[in-house]
Design an enzyme around this catalytic site. Structure first.
Site, PDB file in Angstrom:
ATOM      1  N   HIS A  72       0.840  -1.205   0.000  1.00  7.92           N
ATOM      2  CA  HIS A  72       0.000   0.000   0.000  1.00  7.92           C
ATOM      3  C   HIS A  72       0.870   1.247   0.000  1.00  7.92           C
ATOM      4  CE1 HIS A  72      -3.898  -1.944   1.785  1.00  7.92           C
ATOM      5  NE2 HIS A  72      -3.394  -2.610   0.765  1.00  7.92           N
ATOM      6  N   TYR A 194      -9.243   4.718   7.940  1.00 11.07           N
ATOM      7  CA  TYR A 194      -9.368   5.057   9.362  1.00 11.07           C
ATOM      8  C   TYR A 194     -10.471   6.109   9.463  1.00 11.07           C
ATOM      9  CZ  TYR A 194      -4.942   2.691  10.424  1.00 11.07           C
ATOM     10  OH  TYR A 194      -3.952   1.752  10.588  1.00 11.07           O
ATOM     11  N   PRO A 286      -3.614  -0.744  19.050  1.00  7.80           N
ATOM     12  CA  PRO A 286      -3.294  -1.123  17.675  1.00  7.80           C
ATOM     13  C   PRO A 286      -3.522  -0.034  16.615  1.00  7.80           C
ATOM     14  CG  PRO A 286      -5.314  -2.186  18.404  1.00  7.80           C
ATOM     15  CD  PRO A 286      -4.771  -1.465  19.585  1.00  7.80           C
ATOM     16  N   LYS A 290       1.543  -0.728  15.240  1.00 15.56           N
ATOM     17  CA  LYS A 290       2.946  -0.776  15.652  1.00 15.56           C
ATOM     18  C   LYS A 290       3.326  -2.037  16.438  1.00 15.56           C
ATOM     19  CE  LYS A 290       4.504   2.725  13.761  1.00 15.56           C
ATOM     20  NZ  LYS A 290       4.288   2.080  12.485  1.00 15.56           N
ATOM     21  N   TYR A 377       4.029   6.010  10.474  1.00 13.54           N
ATOM     22  CA  TYR A 377       3.194   4.854  10.115  1.00 13.54           C
ATOM     23  C   TYR A 377       3.988   3.834   9.298  1.00 13.54           C
ATOM     24  CZ  TYR A 377      -1.050   2.283   9.028  1.00 13.54           C
ATOM     25  OH  TYR A 377      -1.998   1.294   8.949  1.00 13.54           O
TER      26      TYR A 377
END
Ligand SMILES: Cc1cc2nc3c(=O)[nH]c(=O)nc-3n(C[C@H](O)[C@H](O)[C@H](O)COP(=O)(O)OP(=O)(O)OC[C@H]3O[C@@H](n4cnc5c(N)ncnc54)[C@H](O)[C@@H]3O)c2cc1C
Length: 389
Positions: A72, A194, A286, A290, A377
């Site tokens: 991604h 998200y 979560p 990570k 991220y």
């Protein structure tokens, strides 16, 4: 019996460490409480940082990940019913790979067994001793294993952490949990979404082109029995909707469960020749993806430190392990807390909710703010290689 390194726990951390030590010519024994099938089918994390992918590939356990993992180049933040894409490739020239934790575990077990490793499953009553000596021991099933180093890679509920001297813990519990589902349905978008909605957070993610993994924010004391499949789908539709016509594809549920949210860091991560790594030493909520990445980053530092200790007698690298690992742990702990605070609805704290929306607006509008998210991220750079040589 003697070995160089006794590792308690065959999660991603224990297995990768055993593999990296083997590549440096260091022998280890891995002792795991559960059976192999259980360990290989436990559904947990699914996002691999850029550096995690490179490390698995470089050390010869990335072939299936490269064939089946989904690369991604960005992710979607959705709030106020609009979607905003954070373009990792363009912002920081890095990507993430969606590949299930249980697949990483399967690949590591297969490789360790092919290399003739001593992996022991269904080992009960593991006890650690001899910590005041240079030959600590691990006792299990009536047998005692003496080692140069004992590694507690036994997760949050393991037994190793309690042996550390002067242990201090810092933690934060959250007022919400995640209700997670695994569904036999193709992903409804190519990238993770998200979403922050008035009803709470929702995450749309995937495990493969035919399996979707999704989560809903629920109260910390929520009971799974109160969530029928229909109620779960209805809430997912509501929270993930946007004004651009997003549609969610449904499918039969393969799994559902509730995961509590917690930040926790225990220091030191070593006493004498006992060290902890991964969830045994720290856990994060979560939201920043990570947990497993951080466990594998600890192992990278540890592999280098044990390599120095056992091949050249370098005590300095080994003694610096806690400090080296914690630099990354605290930055990931901050990022996980920040993502969690920004995306979840507090309800009883309107000030926090307004700040969270302002933070999302900043990430959507500001390139530096988006780049900061993308950098953390996709994974911060490592301080050193996994191999001592
Ligand atoms: C339900 C759940 C969902 C999660 N979802 C995500 C997610 O979506 N994204 C994310 O990034 N992270 C997620 N995580 C976190 C991530 O899975 C962990 O950070 C990761 O598993 C850490 O790896 P580890 O090897 O340190 O520990 P673990 O994976 O916990 O492995 C520890 C191993 O030690 C074994 N063990 C424990 N005690 C003993 C003993 N006494 N003797 C022998 N063996 C023992 C255990 O059986 C286990 O196999 C999730 C965690 C949980 C619990």
């Amino acid at each position: 019996m003697r070995t160089q390194v006794a590792i308690v726990g065959a999660g991603p951390a224990g297995l990768l460490l055993s593999h990296l030590l083997h590549l440096q010519g260091i022998e280890s024994v891995v002792l795991e409480r559960r059976d192999r099938d259980y360990v290989e089918s436990r559904v947990r994390a699914g996002v691999l940082e850029h550096g995690t992918v490179e490390m698995l590939r470089e050390t010869g356990v990335g072939a299936r990940m490269d064939a089946e993992g989904m690369v991604h180049e960005g992710t979607i933040l959705r709030f106020d019913h609009h979607s905003h894409r954070v373009d990792f490739r363009e912002l920081v020239d890095r990507t993430i790979t969606v590949y299930g934790q249980q697949e990483v575990v399967k690949d590591l077990i297969a490789r360790r067994l092919a290399d003739g490793a001593d992996l022991r499953f269904e080992v009960d009553d593991v006890a650690i001793g001899g910590l005041d000596t240079d030959r600590p021991t691990v006792t299990a099933g009536g047998e005692t294993l003496s080692a140069d180093v004992v590694v507690g890679a036994d997760g949050f509920h393991g037994i190793s952490r309690e042996h550390l001297k002067g242990l201090e813990t810092v933690d934060r519990t959250y007022a919400f949990s995640w209700l997670g589902i695994l569904a036999e349905a193709p992903p409804s978008t190519a990238e993770l979404v998200y979403a922050r909605h008035e009803n709470g957070f929702a995450l749309h993610s995937m495990r493969s082109p035919s399996i979707t993994r999704m989560y809903l924010q629920v109260p910390a004391d929520e009971v799974l029995a109160d969530w029928s499949d229909d109620r779960i789908w209805s809430e997912l539709h509501t929270r993930l909707a946007d004004d651009d016509g997003f549609t969610l594809t449904e499918g039969p549920l393969l799994d559902k469960g509730i995961t509590p949210m917690r930040s926790f860091v225990a220091t030191p991560m070593q006493t004498g020749r006992l060290v902890t790594c991964g969830d045994a030493a720290h856990i994060v909520p979560p939201t920043g993806a990570k947990g497993m990445n951080l466990a594998l980053a600890d192992v990278r530092v540890l592999s280098h430190a044990i390599g120095g200790l056992l091949t050249d007698g370098r005590e300095d690298l080994f003694e610096a392990y806690t400090d080296t690992a914690l630099r990354r742990v605290w930055r990931a702990t901050w990022f996980s807390w920040w993502m969690t605070s920004m995306l979840h609805v507090q309800g009883d704290d309107p000030f926090a909710d307004r700040l969270a929306l302002a933070q999302l607006a900043q990430v959507a509008a500001s390139r530096p703010a988006a780049a900061m998210l993308a950098e953390s991220y996709t994974g911060l750079p490592y301080e050193q290689g996994w191999s001592y040589r």
